[in-house]
Design a protein around this motif. Structure first.
Motif, PDB file in Angstrom:
ATOM      1  N   LYS A   1       0.725   7.773   0.893  1.00 51.43           N
ATOM      2  CA  LYS A   1       0.874   5.930   1.099  1.00 51.43           C
ATOM      3  C   LYS A   1       0.249   5.370   2.223  1.00 51.43           C
ATOM      4  O   LYS A   1      -0.932   4.387   1.926  1.00 51.43           O
ATOM      5  CB  LYS A   1       2.165   6.385   2.166  1.00 51.43           C
ATOM      6  CG  LYS A   1       2.612   4.433   2.528  1.00 51.43           C
ATOM      7  CD  LYS A   1       3.705   4.284   3.190  1.00 51.43           C
ATOM      8  CE  LYS A   1       4.626   2.674   3.879  1.00 51.43           C
ATOM      9  NZ  LYS A   1       5.644   2.914   4.043  1.00 51.43           N
TER      10      LYS A   1
ATOM     11  N   GLY B   1      -1.617  -4.821   0.566  1.00 54.54           N
ATOM     12  CA  GLY B   1      -0.652  -4.987   1.101  1.00 54.54           C
ATOM     13  C   GLY B   1       0.543  -3.989   0.976  1.00 54.54           C
ATOM     14  O   GLY B   1       1.302  -4.753   2.228  1.00 54.54           O
ATOM     15  N   LEU B   2       1.108  -3.534   0.189  1.00 58.34           N
ATOM     16  CA  LEU B   2       2.206  -2.687   0.582  1.00 58.34           C
ATOM     17  C   LEU B   2       2.307  -1.642  -0.313  1.00 58.34           C
ATOM     18  O   LEU B   2       2.046  -1.672  -1.173  1.00 58.34           O
ATOM     19  CB  LEU B   2       3.542  -3.775  -0.053  1.00 58.34           C
ATOM     20  CG  LEU B   2       4.549  -3.762   0.607  1.00 58.34           C
ATOM     21  CD1 LEU B   2       5.837  -4.480   0.111  1.00 58.34           C
ATOM     22  CD2 LEU B   2       5.186  -3.012  -0.831  1.00 58.34           C
TER      23      LEU B   2
ATOM     24  N   GLU C   1       5.515   1.577  -1.632  1.00 57.32           N
ATOM     25  CA  GLU C   1       6.137   2.622  -0.571  1.00 57.32           C
ATOM     26  C   GLU C   1       6.682   3.149  -1.753  1.00 57.32           C
ATOM     27  O   GLU C   1       6.151   3.169  -2.352  1.00 57.32           O
ATOM     28  CB  GLU C   1       7.790   1.535  -0.543  1.00 57.32           C
ATOM     29  CG  GLU C   1       8.406   0.645  -2.120  1.00 57.32           C
ATOM     30  CD  GLU C   1       9.580  -0.043  -1.490  1.00 57.32           C
ATOM     31  OE1 GLU C   1       9.894  -0.342  -0.649  1.00 57.32           O
ATOM     32  OE2 GLU C   1       9.713  -0.411  -2.566  1.00 57.32           O
TER      33      GLU C   1
ATOM     34  N   LYS D   1       6.902 -13.978   1.188  1.00 63.31           N
ATOM     35  CA  LYS D   1       7.009 -12.698   1.269  1.00 63.31           C
ATOM     36  C   LYS D   1       8.585 -13.116   2.424  1.00 63.31           C
ATOM     37  O   LYS D   1       8.136 -13.409   3.433  1.00 63.31           O
ATOM     38  CB  LYS D   1       6.745 -11.448   2.224  1.00 63.31           C
ATOM     39  CG  LYS D   1       5.615 -11.231   1.272  1.00 63.31           C
ATOM     40  CD  LYS D   1       4.707 -10.439   2.290  1.00 63.31           C
ATOM     41  CE  LYS D   1       3.121 -10.110   1.625  1.00 63.31           C
ATOM     42  NZ  LYS D   1       2.064  -9.820   2.918  1.00 63.31           N
TER      43      LYS D   1
ATOM     44  N   ILE E   1       9.661  -9.768  -2.558  1.00 65.39           N
ATOM     45  CA  ILE E   1       8.182 -10.141  -2.860  1.00 65.39           C
ATOM     46  C   ILE E   1       7.781 -11.327  -3.401  1.00 65.39           C
ATOM     47  O   ILE E   1       7.494 -10.528  -4.781  1.00 65.39           O
ATOM     48  CB  ILE E   1       6.775  -9.442  -2.305  1.00 65.39           C
ATOM     49  CG1 ILE E   1       7.172  -8.559  -0.972  1.00 65.39           C
ATOM     50  CG2 ILE E   1       5.841  -9.694  -1.905  1.00 65.39           C
ATOM     51  CD1 ILE E   1       7.496  -6.938  -1.161  1.00 65.39           C
TER      52      ILE E   1
ATOM     53  N   THR F   1      11.256  -4.892  -1.663  1.00 65.47           N
ATOM     54  CA  THR F   1      11.550  -3.941  -1.693  1.00 65.47           C
ATOM     55  C   THR F   1      11.834  -3.233  -0.172  1.00 65.47           C
ATOM     56  O   THR F   1      12.942  -4.375   0.064  1.00 65.47           O
ATOM     57  CB  THR F   1       9.918  -3.021  -1.276  1.00 65.47           C
ATOM     58  OG1 THR F   1       9.189  -3.799  -0.186  1.00 65.47           O
ATOM     59  CG2 THR F   1       9.091  -4.295  -2.133  1.00 65.47           C
ATOM     60  N   THR F   2      12.367  -1.801   0.259  1.00 65.80           N
ATOM     61  CA  THR F   2      12.605  -2.002   1.476  1.00 65.80           C
ATOM     62  C   THR F   2      12.335  -1.461   2.953  1.00 65.80           C
ATOM     63  O   THR F   2      12.848  -1.197   3.658  1.00 65.80           O
ATOM     64  CB  THR F   2      14.025  -1.044   0.565  1.00 65.80           C
ATOM     65  OG1 THR F   2      13.575   0.096   0.119  1.00 65.80           O
ATOM     66  CG2 THR F   2      14.701  -1.237  -0.001  1.00 65.80           C
ATOM     67  N   ASP F   3      10.385  -1.638   2.165  1.00 59.92           N
ATOM     68  CA  ASP F   3      10.119  -1.355   3.113  1.00 59.92           C
ATOM     69  C   ASP F   3       9.851  -1.970   4.401  1.00 59.92           C
ATOM     70  O   ASP F   3       9.709  -3.452   4.174  1.00 59.92           O
ATOM     71  CB  ASP F   3       8.567  -1.181   2.999  1.00 59.92           C
ATOM     72  CG  ASP F   3       7.358  -0.871   3.802  1.00 59.92           C
ATOM     73  OD1 ASP F   3       7.315  -0.590   4.666  1.00 59.92           O
ATOM     74  OD2 ASP F   3       5.918  -0.381   3.161  1.00 59.92           O
TER      75      ASP F   3
ATOM     76  N   ILE G   1       6.704  -4.829   6.572  1.00 57.02           N
ATOM     77  CA  ILE G   1       5.735  -5.722   5.726  1.00 57.02           C
ATOM     78  C   ILE G   1       6.066  -7.168   7.121  1.00 57.02           C
ATOM     79  O   ILE G   1       7.224  -6.956   7.378  1.00 57.02           O
ATOM     80  CB  ILE G   1       5.494  -5.810   4.496  1.00 57.02           C
ATOM     81  CG1 ILE G   1       7.118  -6.430   4.284  1.00 57.02           C
ATOM     82  CG2 ILE G   1       5.833  -4.683   4.369  1.00 57.02           C
ATOM     83  CD1 ILE G   1       6.857  -6.748   2.553  1.00 57.02           C
TER      84      ILE G   1
END
Lengths: 247, 158
Positions: free
Chosen positions: A218, A227-228, A230, B28, B43, B52-54, B57
């Motif tokens: 990751k 930028g992201l 998961e 976002k 997003i 997402t579940t992060d 960010i």
């Protein structure tokens, strides 16, 4: 003069030698690759790939690049999603694997897929070309993984999605014990019996152990510019799907 | 898994209806529920929506609300009215929040089922029922009280 080294399974080899050694493995297993995947994973690789497609967010008209696409499982599914207005590129560094992929897709009546022999470390496409780039069970064989991820980032459009499906680390102790035994004691023997190739499947088991764990990968994806990122653990973390978005 | 279901539902909606999400491009949005451990990011990029579940960010807008209000939003409850009633807290760009909520309200998805993965079926069902009641009621506060009473009593009956 000092040579830079990298790992080939548990063996340290000169960096410039690894690609050729990996090629040797896949030249050897290409014609039994699908059969061995089914046997070794008890068919679970189909579910892992199905999950990857389901999370890809690919739609009609998209351009998709599948790196180390081998026998074309993902490319076929992507081709159905992008339809006639989209484009799928099935790529592999290994000519024998690419040839198997082409044969498979032709036999299954899949059209609209281009076949390109390429290295993930030097992708011969322009910046911002693809809506999605995938690599399934291929990254651990790449010599310079960071460079490969940077290249995948480069060819993705802004907002594009990276999918890395790869063996990873389980944190379930009992499963880890079974998996270790299975990987090193059963898999090479099955390779010997079914594909007459014990060494390649010994390499497979070793290369899985040397591959970065979920959090490390990751970080590598984020460091490449995404930028992201998961990840989703599958089968208790034996496999993980990393999903990066170029924002 | 729940994020993927929602992501697929949203993008199916976008693929099958003439909905323009250009105003949301690059935005976002973070949702967090106060009463359940559920956080989601929406997003909007490349003419699609990723869910997402992060939690790590940076987002343009953060929306904090109760699960029942989250469900009520999906079922068409007016965002401005919820804001007026202090049932929802928004930090950041309210216009972006409104645009996303407008989109979410068009999604036909069983949120009770979605929520039940986090909370258990009984809780999710009660929350879902409560949300529907709030929406159809002339007296939302009374509905919430009734709903909470039912929720507290009902599990002991089984």
């Amino acid at each position: 003069m000092m040579h830079k080294t990298t790992h080939f399974g548990f063996t340290d080899v000169a960096t410039e030698d690894k690609q050729g050694m990996v090629r040797g493995v896949f030249d050897s297993v290409a014609n039994k690759y699908d059969l061995m995947n089914d046997v070794l994973s008890f068919g679970a690789h189909r579910l892992w790939k199905h999950y990857t497609i389901a999370t890809s967010n690919v739609k009609a008209g998209d351009k998709v690049l599948d790196i180390a696409g081998g026998t074309g499982d993902l490319a076929r599914a992507f081709a159905m999603k992008v339809g006639d207005t989209g484009r799928v590129v099935l790529s592999d560094i290994n000519a024998a694997m690419l040839s198997e992929g082409r044969k498979n897709l032709i036999n299954k009546g899949v059209s609209g897929v281009d076949f390109v022999q390429l290295s993930g470390e030097q992708i011969p496409f322009a910046n911002d070309t693809f809506d999605c780039v995938s690599i399934a069970f291929g990254l651990r064989n790449v010599t310079d993984k960071d460079q490969c991820i940077r290249e995948m980032y480069r060819v993705l459009k802004p907002g594009g999605c990276l999918l890395i499906l790869e063996f990873s680390k389980t944190d379930i102790a009992l499963l880890e014990k079974f998996y270790h035994f299975y990987s090193f004691s059963v898999m090479p023997q099955l390779g010997k019996i079914i594909a007459d190739d014990e060494a390649s499947y010994q390499y497979l088991a070793e290369s899985i152990r040397k591959h970065p764990d979920q959090e490390t990968l990751k970080k590598m994806v984020l460091d490449a510019g995404f930028g992201l990122c998961e990840y989703h653990n599958l089968s208790g973390g034996i496999v993980a799907l990393h999903k990066g978005i170029k924002t | 898994m729940q994020a993927i279901i929602l992501e697929r539902a949203l993008n199916f909606l976008l693929a099958t209806h003439p909905i323009d999400i250009q105003p949301l491009e690059g935005k976002k949005v973070h949702f967090s529920l106060q009463d359940f451990p559920l956080e989601m990011n929406f997003i909007c990029t490349n003419n699609r929506i990723f869910v997402t579940t992060d939690a790590a960010i940076n987002t343009d807008v953060n929306i904090t609300l109760q699960s029942s209000v989250f469900l009520a939003l999906f079922q068409g409850e007016d965002l401005t009215e919820l804001l007026r009633q202090d049932k929802i807290v928004i930090h950041g760009d309210v216009k972006t929040a409104q645009l996303l909520v407008d989109l979410l309200q068009q999604v036909n998805i069983d949120l009770e089922e979605l929520l039940s993965k986090y909370t258990g079926d009984v809780v999710a069902h009660q929350v879902g029922k409560l949300a529907k009641k709030i929406k159809s009621s002339d007296n939302p506060i009374g509905s919430i009280k009734d709903g909470i009473t039912n929720f507290l009593i009902a599990p002991s009956r089984h």
